[in-house]
Enzyme design. Structure first.
Site, PDB file in Angstrom:
ATOM      1  N   ASP A   1       0.892  -1.046   0.041  1.00  0.00           N
ATOM      2  CA  ASP A   1       0.093  -0.007   0.135  1.00  0.00           C
ATOM      3  C   ASP A   1       0.859   1.115   0.162  1.00  0.00           C
ATOM      4  O   ASP A   1       1.565   1.646   0.769  1.00  0.00           O
ATOM      5  CB  ASP A   1      -1.045  -0.015   1.498  1.00  0.00           C
ATOM      6  CG  ASP A   1      -1.807   1.257   1.418  1.00  0.00           C
ATOM      7  OD1 ASP A   1      -1.806   2.015   0.573  1.00  0.00           O
ATOM      8  OD2 ASP A   1      -2.457   1.238   2.420  1.00  0.00           O
ATOM      9  N   ILE A   2       0.738   1.987  -0.791  1.00  0.00           N
ATOM     10  CA  ILE A   2       1.588   3.227  -1.029  1.00  0.00           C
ATOM     11  C   ILE A   2       1.527   4.216  -0.236  1.00  0.00           C
ATOM     12  O   ILE A   2       2.042   4.952   0.289  1.00  0.00           O
ATOM     13  CB  ILE A   2       1.336   3.776  -2.615  1.00  0.00           C
ATOM     14  CG1 ILE A   2       2.568   4.411  -3.024  1.00  0.00           C
ATOM     15  CG2 ILE A   2       0.126   4.526  -2.890  1.00  0.00           C
ATOM     16  CD1 ILE A   2       2.809   5.029  -4.434  1.00  0.00           C
TER      17      ILE A   2
ATOM     18  N   ASN B   1      -7.749  11.714 -11.439  1.00  0.00           N
ATOM     19  CA  ASN B   1      -8.285  11.893 -12.703  1.00  0.00           C
ATOM     20  C   ASN B   1      -8.259  13.319 -12.845  1.00  0.00           C
ATOM     21  O   ASN B   1      -7.746  14.189 -12.175  1.00  0.00           O
ATOM     22  CB  ASN B   1      -9.832  11.502 -12.796  1.00  0.00           C
ATOM     23  CG  ASN B   1     -10.648  12.106 -11.346  1.00  0.00           C
ATOM     24  OD1 ASN B   1     -10.511  12.921 -11.266  1.00  0.00           O
ATOM     25  ND2 ASN B   1     -11.091  11.264 -10.501  1.00  0.00           N
TER      26      ASN B   1
ATOM     27  N   GLY C   1      -9.928   3.213  -6.278  1.00  0.00           N
ATOM     28  CA  GLY C   1      -8.310   2.730  -6.432  1.00  0.00           C
ATOM     29  C   GLY C   1      -7.426   3.446  -5.476  1.00  0.00           C
ATOM     30  O   GLY C   1      -7.775   3.669  -4.230  1.00  0.00           O
ATOM     31  N   VAL C   2      -6.171   3.693  -6.044  1.00  0.00           N
ATOM     32  CA  VAL C   2      -5.266   4.257  -5.253  1.00  0.00           C
ATOM     33  C   VAL C   2      -5.570   5.917  -4.768  1.00  0.00           C
ATOM     34  O   VAL C   2      -5.057   6.211  -3.862  1.00  0.00           O
ATOM     35  CB  VAL C   2      -3.908   4.168  -5.952  1.00  0.00           C
ATOM     36  CG1 VAL C   2      -3.705   5.213  -7.165  1.00  0.00           C
ATOM     37  CG2 VAL C   2      -2.734   4.513  -5.154  1.00  0.00           C
ATOM     38  N   ASP C   3      -6.199   6.291  -5.738  1.00  0.00           N
ATOM     39  CA  ASP C   3      -6.627   7.585  -5.634  1.00  0.00           C
ATOM     40  C   ASP C   3      -7.544   7.950  -4.286  1.00  0.00           C
ATOM     41  O   ASP C   3      -7.551   8.769  -3.360  1.00  0.00           O
ATOM     42  CB  ASP C   3      -7.392   8.326  -6.738  1.00  0.00           C
ATOM     43  CG  ASP C   3      -7.878   9.834  -6.765  1.00  0.00           C
ATOM     44  OD1 ASP C   3      -7.145  10.338  -5.881  1.00  0.00           O
ATOM     45  OD2 ASP C   3      -8.406  10.112  -7.531  1.00  0.00           O
TER      46      ASP C   3
ATOM     47  N   GLY D   1      -4.946   0.315 -13.404  1.00  0.00           N
ATOM     48  CA  GLY D   1      -6.122  -0.262 -12.868  1.00  0.00           C
ATOM     49  C   GLY D   1      -7.278  -0.053 -13.668  1.00  0.00           C
ATOM     50  O   GLY D   1      -7.507  -0.580 -14.520  1.00  0.00           O
ATOM     51  N   VAL D   2      -8.451   1.096 -13.178  1.00  0.00           N
ATOM     52  CA  VAL D   2      -9.461   1.100 -13.982  1.00  0.00           C
ATOM     53  C   VAL D   2      -9.273   1.769 -15.306  1.00  0.00           C
ATOM     54  O   VAL D   2     -10.026   1.242 -16.251  1.00  0.00           O
ATOM     55  CB  VAL D   2     -10.552   1.936 -13.374  1.00  0.00           C
ATOM     56  CG1 VAL D   2     -10.985   1.232 -12.029  1.00  0.00           C
ATOM     57  CG2 VAL D   2     -10.050   3.333 -13.224  1.00  0.00           C
TER      58      VAL D   2
ATOM     59  N   SER E   1      -2.312   4.066 -14.383  1.00  0.00           N
ATOM     60  CA  SER E   1      -3.230   3.515 -15.591  1.00  0.00           C
ATOM     61  C   SER E   1      -3.372   2.138 -15.481  1.00  0.00           C
ATOM     62  O   SER E   1      -4.259   1.825 -16.368  1.00  0.00           O
ATOM     63  CB  SER E   1      -2.670   3.917 -16.647  1.00  0.00           C
ATOM     64  OG  SER E   1      -3.119   5.295 -17.074  1.00  0.00           O
TER      65      SER E   1
HETATM   66  N1  AR6 Z   1      -1.058   1.343  -3.011  1.00  0.00           N
HETATM   67  C1  AR6 Z   1      -0.590   1.256  -4.279  1.00  0.00           C
HETATM   68  N2  AR6 Z   1      -1.195   0.795  -5.380  1.00  0.00           N
HETATM   69  C2  AR6 Z   1      -2.755   0.712  -5.464  1.00  0.00           C
HETATM   70  C3  AR6 Z   1      -3.240   0.945  -4.096  1.00  0.00           C
HETATM   71  C4  AR6 Z   1      -2.735   1.334  -2.984  1.00  0.00           C
HETATM   72  N3  AR6 Z   1      -3.313   1.697  -1.836  1.00  0.00           N
HETATM   73  N4  AR6 Z   1      -4.651   0.786  -4.418  1.00  0.00           N
HETATM   74  C5  AR6 Z   1      -4.715   0.430  -5.890  1.00  0.00           C
HETATM   75  N5  AR6 Z   1      -3.491   0.583  -6.209  1.00  0.00           N
HETATM   76  P1  AR6 Z   1      -6.089   2.971 -10.283  1.00  0.00           P
HETATM   77  P2  AR6 Z   1      -5.753   4.139 -12.658  1.00  0.00           P
HETATM   78  C6  AR6 Z   1      -3.278   0.032  -7.807  1.00  0.00           C
HETATM   79  O1  AR6 Z   1      -7.465   2.268 -10.597  1.00  0.00           O
HETATM   80  O2  AR6 Z   1      -5.857   2.995 -13.550  1.00  0.00           O
HETATM   81  C7  AR6 Z   1      -9.261   6.537  -9.710  1.00  0.00           C
HETATM   82  O3  AR6 Z   1     -10.667   6.413  -9.605  1.00  0.00           O
HETATM   83  C8  AR6 Z   1      -3.857  -0.767  -8.455  1.00  0.00           C
HETATM   84  O4  AR6 Z   1      -4.033  -2.081  -8.130  1.00  0.00           O
HETATM   85  O5  AR6 Z   1      -5.928   3.327  -8.746  1.00  0.00           O
HETATM   86  O6  AR6 Z   1      -4.798   5.255 -13.099  1.00  0.00           O
HETATM   87  C9  AR6 Z   1      -8.942   7.884 -10.120  1.00  0.00           C
HETATM   88  O7  AR6 Z   1      -9.722   8.677  -9.526  1.00  0.00           O
HETATM   89  C10 AR6 Z   1      -3.491  -0.419  -9.763  1.00  0.00           C
HETATM   90  O8  AR6 Z   1      -2.473  -1.271 -10.184  1.00  0.00           O
HETATM   91  O9  AR6 Z   1      -5.604   4.049 -11.242  1.00  0.00           O
HETATM   92  C11 AR6 Z   1      -9.075   7.739 -11.835  1.00  0.00           C
HETATM   93  O10 AR6 Z   1     -10.556   7.926 -12.067  1.00  0.00           O
HETATM   94  C12 AR6 Z   1      -2.944   0.963  -9.736  1.00  0.00           C
HETATM   95  O11 AR6 Z   1      -2.872   1.069  -8.318  1.00  0.00           O
HETATM   96  C13 AR6 Z   1      -8.769   6.382 -12.073  1.00  0.00           C
HETATM   97  O12 AR6 Z   1      -8.957   5.513 -11.072  1.00  0.00           O
HETATM   98  C14 AR6 Z   1      -3.851   2.026 -10.478  1.00  0.00           C
HETATM   99  O13 AR6 Z   1      -5.042   1.777 -10.228  1.00  0.00           O
HETATM  100  C15 AR6 Z   1      -7.295   6.212 -12.507  1.00  0.00           C
HETATM  101  O14 AR6 Z   1      -7.006   4.942 -12.914  1.00  0.00           O
END
Ligand code: AR6
Length: 244
Positions: free
Chosen positions: A73-74, A91, A99-101, A191-192, A189
Site C-alpha cells: 500500500d503506497i 483523474n 483505487g489508489v486515488d 487499474g480502472v 493507469s
Molecule cells: N497502493 C498502491 N497501489 C494501489 C493501491 C494502493 N493503496 N490501491 C490501488 N493500487 P487505479 P488508474 C493500484 O485504478 O488505472 C481512480 O478512480 C491498482 O491495483 O487506482 O490510473 C482515479 O480517480 C493499480 O495497479 O488508477 C481515476 O479516475 C494501480 O494502483 C482512475 O482511478 C492504478 O489503479 C485512475 O485509474
C-alpha cells in the site's frame, strides 16, 4: 493526578521489559550506502514487501540514482517525511476517486481534497489534464508531498504510450523542481484505466532512468504479486541490479 500525567506512567502489568535482561539482538548492517540503508529501514518498518534495488544509471556511483520495487500500500510508504513524495493516479478533476486515488485521499484526510480544490481549473472540471502533474502537501500521510498525475485511459487515448510517458515525466520534473529526493509511484493507469502492465512497466522504468541524476531514488509500490513480478522482470531487463 491529571489525565495527561497518567499517560506517562506504566502499571506493573504494562511495564516494558528491562533492556538489560532482554538485550536487542544485533544484526550486521547491510552492505549499502546511508541513503539506501535509510530507505530500506523505513520500508521494512512500514510493512511493505519486496525491496529489490537497481541502479538507474550504469555510470552513477553507489547509492545515487536507484530504482526500488516494493509490494503493498503506497499510503504507508515514506523515507524521511521531508524530501519524499508519493504519486497519485488521479483523474482530471483531481477531487478523489477509487483505487489508489481513494486510498491516498482517505489516508491524507479531508484537507487533501481542500488543497486539490484550490488548484486552478484549466477548463471547466479539469485541474490536471491527462499527462500533466500537480503538487500538494500530504497532510496526514507520512510523506512531505503528494504529486497528482493523470494517466491515459488505455482504450480511449489516441497515443496512450505518449500520455503515460508524459504522466511519469511531468511527475518527476515537478519532484525535481520541488527538491524531492525520494519518490514512489503506483502503477499509473494499470487499474480502472486498463493499461497493459507489461507495456506500462517499460515506460515507467525508462522515464525513471532519465532522472537518474536528479532524484536519489525512484520507487514503485505495486499492489499485487502479479504487478510486482512484471515490474521486476522489466527492471531486470533494463537495469543493473544491486544487492540489498
Ligand atoms: N497502493 C498502491 N497501489 C494501489 C493501491 C494502493 N493503496 N490501491 C490501488 N493500487 P487505479 P488508474 C493500484 O485504478 O488505472 C481512480 O478512480 C491498482 O491495483 O487506482 O490510473 C482515479 O480517480 C493499480 O495497479 O488508477 C481515476 O479516475 C494501480 O494502483 C482512475 O482511478 C492504478 O489503479 C485512475 O485509474
Amino acid at each position: 493526578m491529571s489525565r495527561a500525567a497518567t499517560r506517562f506512567f506504566l502499571t506493573p502489568s504494562t511495564r516494558l521489559p528491562n533492556p538489560l535482561l532482554f538485550p536487542k539482538r544485533r544484526r550486521p548492517p547491510p552492505p549499502c550506502t546511508g541513503a539506501t540503508r535509510a530507505s530500506f529501514a523505513a520500508m521494512a518498518a512500514s510493512g511493505l514487501g519486496g525491496g529489490e534495488a537497481f541502479r538507474l544509471s550504469a555510470s552513477a556511483g553507489a547509492g545515487a540514482g536507484a530504482l526500488k520495487l516494493f509490494k503493498g500500500d503506497i499510503t504507508v510508504w515514506s523515507v524521511d517525511g521531508a524530501t519524499d513524495a508519493i504519486v497519485n493516479a488521479a483523474n482530471e478533476r483531481m477531487l478523489g476517486g477509487g483505487g489508489v486515488d481513494g486510498a491516498i485521499h482517505r489516508a491524507a484526510g479531508p484537507e487533501l481534497v481542500q488543497a486539490c480544490r484550490i488548484v486552478p481549473e484549466v477548463k471547466p472540471g479539469v485541474r490536471c489534464p491527462t499527462g500533466e502533474a500537480r503538487i500538494t502537501p500530504a497532510f496526514k500521510l507520512p510523506v512531505s508531498r503528494v504529486i497528482h498525475t493523470v494517466g491515459p485511459i488505455y482504450d480511449m487515448d489516441r497515443q496512450p504510450d505518449v500520455s503515460l510517458n508524459n504522466a511519469y515525466t511531468n511527475s518527476l520534473k515537478l519532484a525535481k523542481e520541488n527538491g524531492i529526493q525520494y519518490i514512489a509511484f503506483p502503477a499509473i493507469s494499470c487499474g480502472v484505466f486498463r493499461y497493459p502492465p507489461e507495456e506500462a512497466s517499460k515506460i515507467a522504468v525508462s522515464t525513471a532512468q532519465q532522472f537518474s541524476k536528479d532524484i536519489k531514488e525512484v520507487h514503485f509500490v505495486l499492489f499485487s504479486d502479479e504487478l510486482y513480478n512484471i515490474w521486476r522482470e522489466t527492471a531486470k531487463e533494463m537495469l543493473p541490479q544491486v544487492e540489498k
